[in-house]
Structures are given as structure tokens and as C-alpha cells.
Design a protein around this motif. Structure first.
Motif, mmCIF file in Angstrom:
data_model
loop_
_atom_site.group_PDB
_atom_site.id
_atom_site.type_symbol
_atom_site.label_atom_id
_atom_site.label_comp_id
_atom_site.label_asym_id
_atom_site.label_seq_id
_atom_site.Cartn_x
_atom_site.Cartn_y
_atom_site.Cartn_z
ATOM 1 N N ALA A 12 0.896 -1.300 0.536
ATOM 2 C CA ALA A 12 0.228 -0.034 0.277
ATOM 3 C C ALA A 12 0.922 0.906 0.184
ATOM 4 N N ASP A 13 1.695 1.298 0.607
ATOM 5 C CA ASP A 13 2.451 2.417 0.968
ATOM 6 C C ASP A 13 4.669 2.526 -0.211
ATOM 7 N N LEU A 14 4.365 1.777 -1.109
ATOM 8 C CA LEU A 14 5.619 1.330 -1.945
ATOM 9 C C LEU A 14 6.176 2.637 -2.057
ATOM 10 N N HIS A 15 5.034 3.511 -3.174
ATOM 11 C CA HIS A 15 5.097 4.707 -3.041
ATOM 12 C C HIS A 15 6.600 5.074 -2.906
ATOM 13 N N GLN A 16 5.967 5.195 -1.276
ATOM 14 C CA GLN A 16 6.342 6.096 -0.233
ATOM 15 C C GLN A 16 7.922 5.926 0.259
ATOM 16 N N VAL A 17 8.327 4.008 0.006
ATOM 17 C CA VAL A 17 9.524 3.868 1.148
ATOM 18 C C VAL A 17 10.668 4.686 -0.377
ATOM 19 N N GLY A 18 11.827 4.565 -0.012
ATOM 20 C CA GLY A 18 13.091 4.744 -0.829
ATOM 21 C C GLY A 18 13.729 3.691 -0.978
ATOM 22 N N ALA A 19 14.600 3.566 -0.958
ATOM 23 C CA ALA A 19 15.456 2.638 -2.345
ATOM 24 C C ALA A 19 16.312 2.016 -1.429
ATOM 25 N N GLU A 20 17.489 2.459 -0.407
ATOM 26 C CA GLU A 20 17.617 1.747 0.529
ATOM 27 C C GLU A 20 17.449 1.185 2.032
ATOM 28 N N ASP A 21 15.378 2.022 2.001
ATOM 29 C CA ASP A 21 14.884 1.092 2.900
ATOM 30 C C ASP A 21 14.313 -0.316 2.552
ATOM 31 N N PHE A 22 14.082 -0.374 1.213
ATOM 32 C CA PHE A 22 13.518 -1.261 0.206
ATOM 33 C C PHE A 22 14.469 -2.456 0.429
ATOM 34 N N MET A 54 13.526 2.718 -11.965
ATOM 35 C CA MET A 54 14.972 2.208 -12.698
ATOM 36 C C MET A 54 15.227 3.211 -13.157
ATOM 37 N N ALA A 55 14.294 4.244 -14.239
ATOM 38 C CA ALA A 55 15.027 5.684 -14.709
ATOM 39 C C ALA A 55 15.735 6.380 -13.764
ATOM 40 N N ALA A 56 15.600 6.624 -12.535
ATOM 41 C CA ALA A 56 16.452 6.969 -11.497
ATOM 42 C C ALA A 56 16.942 6.953 -10.915
ATOM 43 N N HIS A 57 17.421 5.190 -11.113
ATOM 44 C CA HIS A 57 18.664 4.380 -10.920
ATOM 45 C C HIS A 57 19.705 4.203 -12.036
ATOM 46 N N VAL A 58 19.817 4.863 -13.102
ATOM 47 C CA VAL A 58 20.464 4.682 -13.892
ATOM 48 C C VAL A 58 21.760 5.997 -13.928
ATOM 49 N N GLU A 59 22.867 5.720 -14.138
ATOM 50 C CA GLU A 59 24.042 6.190 -14.396
ATOM 51 C C GLU A 59 24.104 6.004 -15.296
ATOM 52 N N PRO A 60 23.731 7.247 -16.334
ATOM 53 C CA PRO A 60 24.249 8.049 -17.319
ATOM 54 C C PRO A 60 25.527 7.582 -18.352
ATOM 55 N N ALA A 61 26.284 8.238 -17.687
ATOM 56 C CA ALA A 61 27.594 7.824 -17.795
ATOM 57 C C ALA A 61 28.050 6.596 -18.217
ATOM 58 N N ARG A 62 27.230 6.091 -17.636
ATOM 59 C CA ARG A 62 28.171 3.952 -17.846
ATOM 60 C C ARG A 62 26.761 3.618 -19.137
ATOM 61 N N ALA A 63 25.694 3.846 -18.841
ATOM 62 C CA ALA A 63 24.794 3.854 -19.877
ATOM 63 C C ALA A 63 25.220 4.297 -21.650
ATOM 64 N N GLN A 64 26.001 5.243 -20.757
ATOM 65 C CA GLN A 64 25.637 6.078 -22.665
ATOM 66 C C GLN A 64 25.539 5.450 -23.643
ATOM 67 N N PHE A 152 24.874 -0.542 -15.084
ATOM 68 C CA PHE A 152 24.477 0.868 -15.247
ATOM 69 C C PHE A 152 23.908 1.695 -14.944
ATOM 70 N N PHE A 153 23.259 0.922 -13.379
ATOM 71 C CA PHE A 153 22.688 1.161 -12.204
ATOM 72 C C PHE A 153 22.839 1.134 -10.760
ATOM 73 N N ARG A 154 22.800 2.313 -10.302
ATOM 74 C CA ARG A 154 22.911 2.311 -9.059
ATOM 75 C C ARG A 154 21.730 2.069 -8.750
ATOM 76 N N ILE A 155 22.384 0.672 -7.649
ATOM 77 C CA ILE A 155 21.060 -0.213 -6.969
ATOM 78 C C ILE A 155 21.824 0.193 -6.214
ATOM 79 N N PRO A 156 20.785 0.248 -4.755
ATOM 80 C CA PRO A 156 20.513 0.528 -3.339
ATOM 81 C C PRO A 156 20.856 -1.007 -2.911
ATOM 82 N N THR A 157 21.391 -0.309 -1.847
ATOM 83 C CA THR A 157 21.953 -1.459 -0.403
ATOM 84 C C THR A 157 21.286 -1.479 0.638
ATOM 85 N N ALA A 158 21.285 -2.527 1.570
ATOM 86 C CA ALA A 158 20.769 -2.220 3.188
ATOM 87 C C ALA A 158 21.352 -1.767 3.308
#
Length: 159
Positions: A12-22, A54-64, A152-158
Motif C-alpha cells: 500500500a505504501d511502496l511509493h513512499q518507501v525509499g530505495a535503501e529502505d526497500f 529504474m530511470a532514477a537509478h541509471v548512471e548515464p555515463a555508464r549507459a551512454q 548501468f545502475f546505482r543499485i540501493p543497498t541495505a
């Protein structure tokens, strides 16, 4: 923020959960708890949220230098949700990434993975190569492209 998963509250609240918290929630959840989330009525919302970020976590320089289409087939959708799998298309163009459940283009690679393993992959709690070597992730097409995707991504960690 609790370290335990409550399937109803999380969906229900997933859109409010930050990437690191997820990532932390996934890291602290059992496979059974993750399966309860992705095999219930909130499955689509969870997957849509992950692909939508995904778009918010892509590293443009790595995927360019990559112009590619990747399809993800998230397997084992329960029969009560229609069975089969959920299908997403991720497009890399000019350092940008877009993702959609509208599959329109021919992919260079298709990734087939179970929903629990996908959650772990998205939360940096599983390695794509390890999932591939253990048969939990299957590839069709350009394996080299698939091996470069996580870079290509900044993948969040716990944390």
C-alpha cells in the motif's frame, strides 16, 4: 521504518518507501515473506514500482554508449492473477533508461527470473551471475549485454 515486512502495508505504501529502505526490507525478509508479497494481489504494484524507478537509478555515463532493448519476464505469476508471467521492456538510449509493461520492440536480450529472485536482484541481495549459474535466472539473446546491465545502475543497498 520497521525492518520486518508487512505485506499489506508494504504494498500500500511502496511509493513512499525509499530505495535503501526497500533494500533493507528485502534483506531482512525470508523467501516465504517475499513470496507472500509478489504472489498476492499487490504483485503488479510492486513490479511496476521497481521498473518505474529504474530511470532514477541509471548512471548515464555508464549507459551512454548502449542502445538496447531488454525484456524481463518475471515468472510464476499465480493462477489467481492470470498465471504465466509479467513482461516488462527496458530501453537504453543515449544514456537514458525507460521501462514499461508495454512490450513493443524486439529485445537484444530477454531475462527470465522468478519474482522472489527478481526482488532480491533489485534490492542488491542477489547477484545476476550467481542466479544465472544456479539456474534461477535464464537468458535468451545477448549474454554479454545482460552481464553489463547491473553496471548501468546505482543499485540501493541495505546499508
Amino acid at each position: 521504518m520497521t525492518d520486518r515486512i508487512d505485506p499489506d502495508a508494504t504494498v500500500a505504501d511502496l511509493h513512499q518507501v525509499g530505495a535503501e529502505d526497500f533494500a533493507k526490507l528485502v534483506a531482512n525478509a525470508s523467501d516465504d515473506q517475499l513470496a507472500e508479497i509478489v504472489n498476492g494481489p499487490g504483485r503488479r504494484q510492486v513490479l511496476d514500482e521497481i521498473f518505474g524507478r529504474m530511470a532514477a537509478h541509471v548512471e548515464p555515463a555508464r549507459a551512454q554508449d548502449t542502445n538496447a532493448v531488454v525484456h524481463f519476464k518475471i515468472l510464476d505469476r499465480p493462477e489467481e492473477l492470470g498465471g504465466g508471467y509479467d513482461h516488462y521492456e527496458v530501453i537504453f538510449e543515449d544514456g537514458r533508461c525507460t521501462a514499461s509493461d508495454q512490450v513493443e520492440r524486439e529485445p537484444q536480450v530477454t531475462i527470465r527470473v522468478g519474482a522472489v529472485q527478481f526482488l532480491k536482484l533489485a534490492a542488491n541481495q542477489a547477484s545476476g551471475p550467481t542466479l544465472f549459474l544456479t539456474g534461477k535466472l535464464r537468458l535468451e539473446g545477448d549474454v554479454m549485454l545482460a552481464s553489463r546491465l547491473t553496471g548501468f545502475f546505482r543499485i540501493p543497498t541495505a546499508g
